[in-house]
Write a protein that holds these residues in place. Structure first.
Motif, short mmCIF file in Angstrom:
data_model
loop_
_atom_site.label_atom_id
_atom_site.label_comp_id
_atom_site.label_asym_id
_atom_site.label_seq_id
_atom_site.Cartn_x
_atom_site.Cartn_y
_atom_site.Cartn_z
N LEU A 205 20.57 -19.29 -39.36
CA LEU A 205 21.07 -20.07 -40.53
C LEU A 205 22.18 -20.12 -40.18
N LEU A 206 23.65 -18.89 -40.36
CA LEU A 206 24.42 -18.49 -40.44
C LEU A 206 25.27 -18.65 -38.73
N GLU A 207 23.88 -18.42 -37.89
CA GLU A 207 24.80 -19.25 -36.47
C GLU A 207 24.65 -20.65 -36.58
N ALA A 208 23.86 -21.25 -37.21
CA ALA A 208 23.46 -22.63 -37.05
C ALA A 208 25.04 -23.65 -38.42
N THR A 209 25.49 -22.69 -38.56
CA THR A 209 26.49 -23.27 -39.62
C THR A 209 27.71 -22.36 -39.07
N GLU A 210 27.68 -22.20 -38.72
CA GLU A 210 29.45 -21.33 -38.57
C GLU A 210 29.77 -22.27 -36.91
N PRO A 211 31.34 -22.48 -37.19
CA PRO A 211 32.10 -23.05 -36.12
C PRO A 211 31.99 -23.28 -34.97
N SER A 212 31.93 -24.15 -33.80
CA SER A 212 31.57 -23.13 -32.95
C SER A 212 32.52 -23.61 -31.55
N ASN A 227 42.84 -38.31 -33.90
CA ASN A 227 42.01 -37.33 -33.38
C ASN A 227 40.94 -37.57 -34.12
N GLU A 228 40.06 -37.05 -34.06
CA GLU A 228 39.04 -36.69 -34.92
C GLU A 228 38.62 -35.43 -34.97
N LEU A 229 39.44 -34.49 -34.53
CA LEU A 229 39.32 -32.83 -35.22
C LEU A 229 39.53 -32.41 -36.60
N ALA A 230 40.59 -33.36 -37.29
CA ALA A 230 41.28 -33.28 -38.03
C ALA A 230 39.62 -33.97 -39.18
N ARG A 234 37.99 -30.85 -42.12
CA ARG A 234 37.72 -31.74 -42.78
C ARG A 234 36.60 -31.16 -43.57
N THR A 235 35.26 -30.84 -42.68
CA THR A 235 34.36 -30.63 -42.75
C THR A 235 33.81 -29.63 -43.97
N ARG A 236 35.16 -28.76 -43.56
CA ARG A 236 35.27 -27.60 -43.76
C ARG A 236 35.84 -26.88 -44.78
N GLY A 237 35.91 -27.85 -46.11
CA GLY A 237 36.67 -27.94 -47.16
C GLY A 237 38.18 -27.92 -47.07
N MET A 238 38.72 -28.43 -46.00
CA MET A 238 39.84 -28.42 -46.37
C MET A 238 40.56 -29.58 -46.69
N PRO A 239 41.77 -29.93 -46.80
CA PRO A 239 42.33 -30.99 -47.75
C PRO A 239 43.05 -32.20 -46.46
#
Length: 365
Positions: A205-212, A227-230, A234-239
């Motif tokens: 589960l952790l492997e599936a939820t960690e950044p790749s 670009n969509e990198l932002a 944002r999906t990681r909780g950053m404003p």
């Protein structure tokens, strides 16, 4: 702290001097405990423990001032404090910090008019400091300790209930022994398999939820301003505004061929957090088996009937109270209360199955 301000205006009574001498001895003993613990620590924890010892030294000076100097005779430290010192010099374990936390919580300075308000406040702060140090150890210990206590108690309670229930039906002692050994193996294997699946699933589960690092190779092809990198950040909780800045930094660094200054996209290693599935499985197997063997010991030794039942209850009762008291010490709760709770749970389960066994024995008879 200006200890001289607490010097009484009238000569102290003999009872007051005895009480102050007791406080003096206790402060010295507590300071010694913290120094011994510091001797087995390093870095920040060592510095914190030495600071606590120095604070106890200030309290010691307060009582020396009230006593007018070193008394010719001093009482011996209490058994609890002596035990703490002995454990601190030999183990330096989380148990010592947990017991020291309980000792700091029971400070008598709140109700003593000869203790300054600063000293009473110090003791409360000391409690929080020791609690914080103990919490560090509890977090490091929580996973393995949970597995040990849960596994051993599960083995104790389940196998005691099993042999009590089987024995109450009036079957031969050999059948009770066989049932107990079978329950031990079945329960230990079940615990080991369950722990393996649990830890393995958690890792997956952790492997599936960690950044790749899936998109790392394409960062230099992204538009610096649009670009969509932002969105990834944002999906990681950053404003939103911080995510855009971080994304631009990442793209600019990739285009310039320099290292990415921001948060890496690659997955992090969670092995230390989750642990090994096989190690968890083997530990759970052994912990359960170590508890489950105790109720079977009387029948292994060749006893039967009431003698075997009584001995099994006594052995399991001692083990349950020991594990319960250990949980209480580590959690900062009253050990006796936790020990009695474990005992009541274990004996309650055994009483239910014994009653069922008697009922089935009557029916079969």
């Amino acid at each position: 702290m200006n200890s001289s301000s607490a010097v009484p205006d009238v000569p102290p009574t003999a009872a007051e001097r005895r009480r102050w001498a007791r406080y003096l001895v206790d402060e010295r003993a507590e300071a010694d405990v913290y120094r011994r613990l510091a001797g087995r620590r390093a870095g920040e924890e060592r510095a914190i423990l030495l600071a606590l010892a120095d604070a106890e030294g200030r309290h010691e000076a307060h009582w020396l001032d009230l006593l007018g100097g070193e008394p010719s005779r001093l009482p011996r430290p209490g058994i609890r404090t002596q035990t703490l010192g002995w454990m601190a010099s030999r183990f330096g374990s989380i148990f010592v910090l947990a017991l020291a936390q309980s000792a700091e919580e029971r400070s008598p300075y709140d109700d003593d008019p000869h203790a300054s308000a600063a000293m009473a406040a110090d003791e409360k702060v000391h409690y929080e400091v020791v609690r914080g140090l103990a919490a560090r150890g509890r977090r490091r210990l929580s996973g393995s300790f949970r597995a040990a206590v849960f596994g051993a108690n599960d083995g104790l309670v389940s196998n005691l209930a099993l042999v009590m229930g089987i024995g109450a039906t009036g079957v031969a002692p050999q059948l009770v022994l066989f049932s107990g050994v079978a329950g031990l193996l079945a329960g230990a294997l079940s615990m080991g398999a369950g722990e393996y699946v649990s830890v393995r699933s958690q890792r997956e589960l952790l492997e599936a939820t960690e950044p790749s690092d899936y998109a790392n190779a394409t960062l230099n092809d992204l538009d610096l301003d649009a670009n969509e990198l932002a969105l990834v950040y944002r999906t990681r909780g950053m404003p939103e505004d911080q995510a855009l800045v971080r994304a631009r930094e990442a793209v600019a660094s990739a285009q310039q061929g320099t290292a990415h200054p921001g948060e890496p996209l690659a997955a992090r290693d969670d092995d230390d957090v989750v642990g090994s599935a096989w190690r968890a499985a083997i530990s759970s197997f052994l912990f359960f088996a170590s508890g489950a063997i105790i109720p079977v010991l009387p029948w292994i030794l060749g006893l039967s009937g009431l003698a075997a039942v009584v001995l099994a209850l006594v052995l399991v009762g001692i083990a349950l109270m020991a594990t319960g008291a250990a949980v209480g010490v580590l959690s900062g709760a009253p050990p006796l209360r936790r020990a009695l709770r474990q005992l009541a749970i274990g004996y309650g389960a055994a009483a239910v199955t014994y009653a069922l066994g008697l009922a089935f024995g009557v029916t079969l008879g």
